[in-house]
Design a protein around this motif. Structure first.
Motif, mmCIF file in Angstrom:
data_model
loop_
_atom_site.group_PDB
_atom_site.id
_atom_site.type_symbol
_atom_site.label_atom_id
_atom_site.label_comp_id
_atom_site.label_asym_id
_atom_site.label_seq_id
_atom_site.Cartn_x
_atom_site.Cartn_y
_atom_site.Cartn_z
ATOM 1 N N LEU A 162 0.800 -1.212 0.000
ATOM 2 C CA LEU A 162 0.000 0.000 0.000
ATOM 3 C C LEU A 162 0.836 1.267 0.000
ATOM 4 O O LEU A 162 0.300 2.359 0.067
ATOM 5 N N THR A 163 2.156 1.139 -0.056
ATOM 6 C CA THR A 163 3.003 2.316 -0.068
ATOM 7 C C THR A 163 2.764 3.106 -1.345
ATOM 8 O O THR A 163 2.830 2.563 -2.442
ATOM 9 N N VAL A 164 2.469 4.381 -1.172
ATOM 10 C CA VAL A 164 2.249 5.273 -2.299
ATOM 11 C C VAL A 164 3.327 6.340 -2.255
ATOM 12 O O VAL A 164 3.476 7.032 -1.251
ATOM 13 N N ASP A 165 4.093 6.457 -3.327
ATOM 14 C CA ASP A 165 5.134 7.473 -3.429
ATOM 15 C C ASP A 165 4.611 8.601 -4.299
ATOM 16 O O ASP A 165 4.120 8.369 -5.401
ATOM 17 N N MET A 166 4.741 9.824 -3.809
ATOM 18 C CA MET A 166 4.318 11.002 -4.572
ATOM 19 C C MET A 166 5.546 11.711 -5.111
ATOM 20 O O MET A 166 6.520 11.920 -4.380
ATOM 21 N N ALA A 167 5.499 12.063 -6.384
ATOM 22 C CA ALA A 167 6.604 12.798 -7.008
ATOM 23 C C ALA A 167 6.055 13.521 -8.234
ATOM 24 O O ALA A 167 5.045 13.111 -8.812
ATOM 25 N N PRO A 168 6.734 14.594 -8.641
ATOM 26 C CA PRO A 168 6.286 15.293 -9.847
ATOM 27 C C PRO A 168 6.300 14.372 -11.067
ATOM 28 O O PRO A 168 7.158 13.496 -11.190
ATOM 29 N N LEU A 169 5.346 14.584 -11.945
ATOM 30 C CA LEU A 169 5.302 13.851 -13.204
ATOM 31 C C LEU A 169 6.380 14.420 -14.122
ATOM 32 O O LEU A 169 6.487 15.635 -14.302
ATOM 33 N N ALA A 170 7.195 13.556 -14.679
ATOM 34 C CA ALA A 170 8.243 13.986 -15.617
ATOM 35 C C ALA A 170 7.644 14.122 -17.017
ATOM 36 O O ALA A 170 6.647 13.467 -17.349
ATOM 37 N N LYS A 171 8.264 14.945 -17.843
ATOM 38 C CA LYS A 171 7.794 15.105 -19.229
ATOM 39 C C LYS A 171 7.750 13.769 -19.957
ATOM 40 O O LYS A 171 6.861 13.523 -20.767
ATOM 41 N N SER A 172 8.688 12.901 -19.637
ATOM 42 C CA SER A 172 8.739 11.593 -20.299
ATOM 43 C C SER A 172 7.589 10.676 -19.872
ATOM 44 O O SER A 172 7.360 9.642 -20.489
ATOM 45 N N GLU A 173 6.855 11.055 -18.833
ATOM 46 C CA GLU A 173 5.755 10.223 -18.321
ATOM 47 C C GLU A 173 4.373 10.726 -18.735
ATOM 48 O O GLU A 173 3.374 10.108 -18.374
ATOM 49 N N VAL A 174 4.319 11.815 -19.466
ATOM 50 C CA VAL A 174 3.026 12.413 -19.813
ATOM 51 C C VAL A 174 2.118 11.407 -20.514
ATOM 52 O O VAL A 174 0.957 11.245 -20.144
ATOM 53 N N ASP A 175 2.627 10.716 -21.512
ATOM 54 C CA ASP A 175 1.795 9.736 -22.228
ATOM 55 C C ASP A 175 1.405 8.564 -21.337
ATOM 56 O O ASP A 175 0.305 8.018 -21.466
ATOM 57 N N LEU A 176 2.287 8.173 -20.417
ATOM 58 C CA LEU A 176 1.975 7.073 -19.498
ATOM 59 C C LEU A 176 0.817 7.423 -18.565
ATOM 60 O O LEU A 176 0.090 6.543 -18.108
ATOM 61 N N ALA A 177 0.659 8.702 -18.275
ATOM 62 C CA ALA A 177 -0.400 9.147 -17.364
ATOM 63 C C ALA A 177 -1.743 9.320 -18.058
ATOM 64 O O ALA A 177 -2.770 9.460 -17.393
ATOM 65 N N TYR A 178 -1.762 9.298 -19.376
ATOM 66 C CA TYR A 178 -3.002 9.568 -20.101
ATOM 67 C C TYR A 178 -4.165 8.637 -19.729
ATOM 68 O O TYR A 178 -5.299 9.109 -19.576
ATOM 69 N N SER A 209 -4.959 16.902 -26.189
ATOM 70 C CA SER A 209 -5.322 17.923 -25.203
ATOM 71 C C SER A 209 -4.562 17.723 -23.899
ATOM 72 O O SER A 209 -4.105 18.686 -23.280
ATOM 73 N N TRP A 210 -4.424 16.464 -23.480
ATOM 74 C CA TRP A 210 -3.669 16.174 -22.266
ATOM 75 C C TRP A 210 -2.205 16.565 -22.430
ATOM 76 O O TRP A 210 -1.606 17.179 -21.558
ATOM 77 N N ARG A 211 -1.629 16.226 -23.573
ATOM 78 C CA ARG A 211 -0.232 16.602 -23.821
ATOM 79 C C ARG A 211 -0.062 18.118 -23.766
ATOM 80 O O ARG A 211 0.905 18.625 -23.205
ATOM 81 N N SER A 212 -1.007 18.832 -24.353
ATOM 82 C CA SER A 212 -0.937 20.292 -24.366
ATOM 83 C C SER A 212 -1.024 20.860 -22.953
ATOM 84 O O SER A 212 -0.247 21.741 -22.571
ATOM 85 N N LEU A 213 -1.974 20.372 -22.176
ATOM 86 C CA LEU A 213 -2.125 20.834 -20.795
ATOM 87 C C LEU A 213 -0.876 20.526 -19.976
ATOM 88 O O LEU A 213 -0.339 21.398 -19.294
ATOM 89 N N ALA A 214 -0.402 19.284 -20.053
ATOM 90 C CA ALA A 214 0.777 18.882 -19.276
ATOM 91 C C ALA A 214 2.006 19.694 -19.690
ATOM 92 O O ALA A 214 2.771 20.146 -18.834
ATOM 93 N N GLU A 215 2.181 19.900 -20.989
ATOM 94 C CA GLU A 215 3.325 20.687 -21.466
ATOM 95 C C GLU A 215 3.253 22.116 -20.928
ATOM 96 O O GLU A 215 4.255 22.673 -20.477
ATOM 97 N N GLN A 216 2.067 22.689 -20.963
ATOM 98 C CA GLN A 216 1.877 24.053 -20.458
ATOM 99 C C GLN A 216 2.230 24.132 -18.963
ATOM 100 O O GLN A 216 2.984 25.011 -18.545
#
Length: 160
Positions: free
Chosen positions: A4-20, A34-41
């Motif tokens: 149940l361990t949850v690690d919080m960290a910033p999303l990296a640019k290389s992970e944007v598509d993985l988070a979709y 749209s997600w890529r645009s928002l995340a990039e911004q």
């Protein structure tokens, strides 16, 4: 017993598509572009020193939840504004949801905020009975939640 361990960290640019896949389940139906645009911004603004970003919750190395955030710099005292909240866990599994809330509260504290505002999509309205703490009785800072309604064809919002 499940990990149940949850690690919080910033999303990296290389992970944007993985988070979709999580974003596509979230508050606003959003295309991959749209997600890529928002995340990039958001990530570009973060690189320029603005207090905003995308946080990812990881369990066993996989992205299991995420949210966008921005510290409101137009009001004093400071408020952490959270949106695009999505968790890839069953709704009856409250542990990941509560750990995500705690990470949001910690992020607010780290940014010297006195309160957190979380915009919840209508399908997450059940969290209104669990998360709000406007007087900071349970959490170290106040937590306010509201239901947000966004159009399915909305362009990615600017978080400012």
């Amino acid at each position: 017993m499940a990990q149940l361990t949850v690690d919080m960290a910033p999303l990296a640019k290389s992970e944007v598509d993985l988070a979709y896949p999580l974003i596509s389940l979230g508050d606003v139906p959003m295309s991959l572009d749209s997600w890529r645009s928002l995340a990039e911004q958001v990530l570009s603004r973060q690189e320029n020193g603005q207090p905003c970003g995308v946080m990812a919750a990881r369990r066993r190395g996989l992205i299991r939840g995420l949210f966008t955030y921005e510290v409101s710099t137009t009001v004093v005292p400071l408020i952490l504004c959270v949106g695009h909240l999505s968790v890839g866990e069953p709704l009856d599994s409250l542990v990941p949801w509560d750990r995500l809330l705690w990470s949001i509260v910690e992020l607010g504290q780290q940014n010297a905020c006195t309160a957190v505002h979380i915009g919840l999509p209508p399908e997450r309205s059940w969290l209104l009975e669990r998360w709000p703490d406007p007087e900071a009785l349970t959490n170290p800072i106040a937590v306010v939640c509201t239901i947000t309604r966004a159009a399915a064809n909305a362009t990615p919002p600017r978080l400012s």
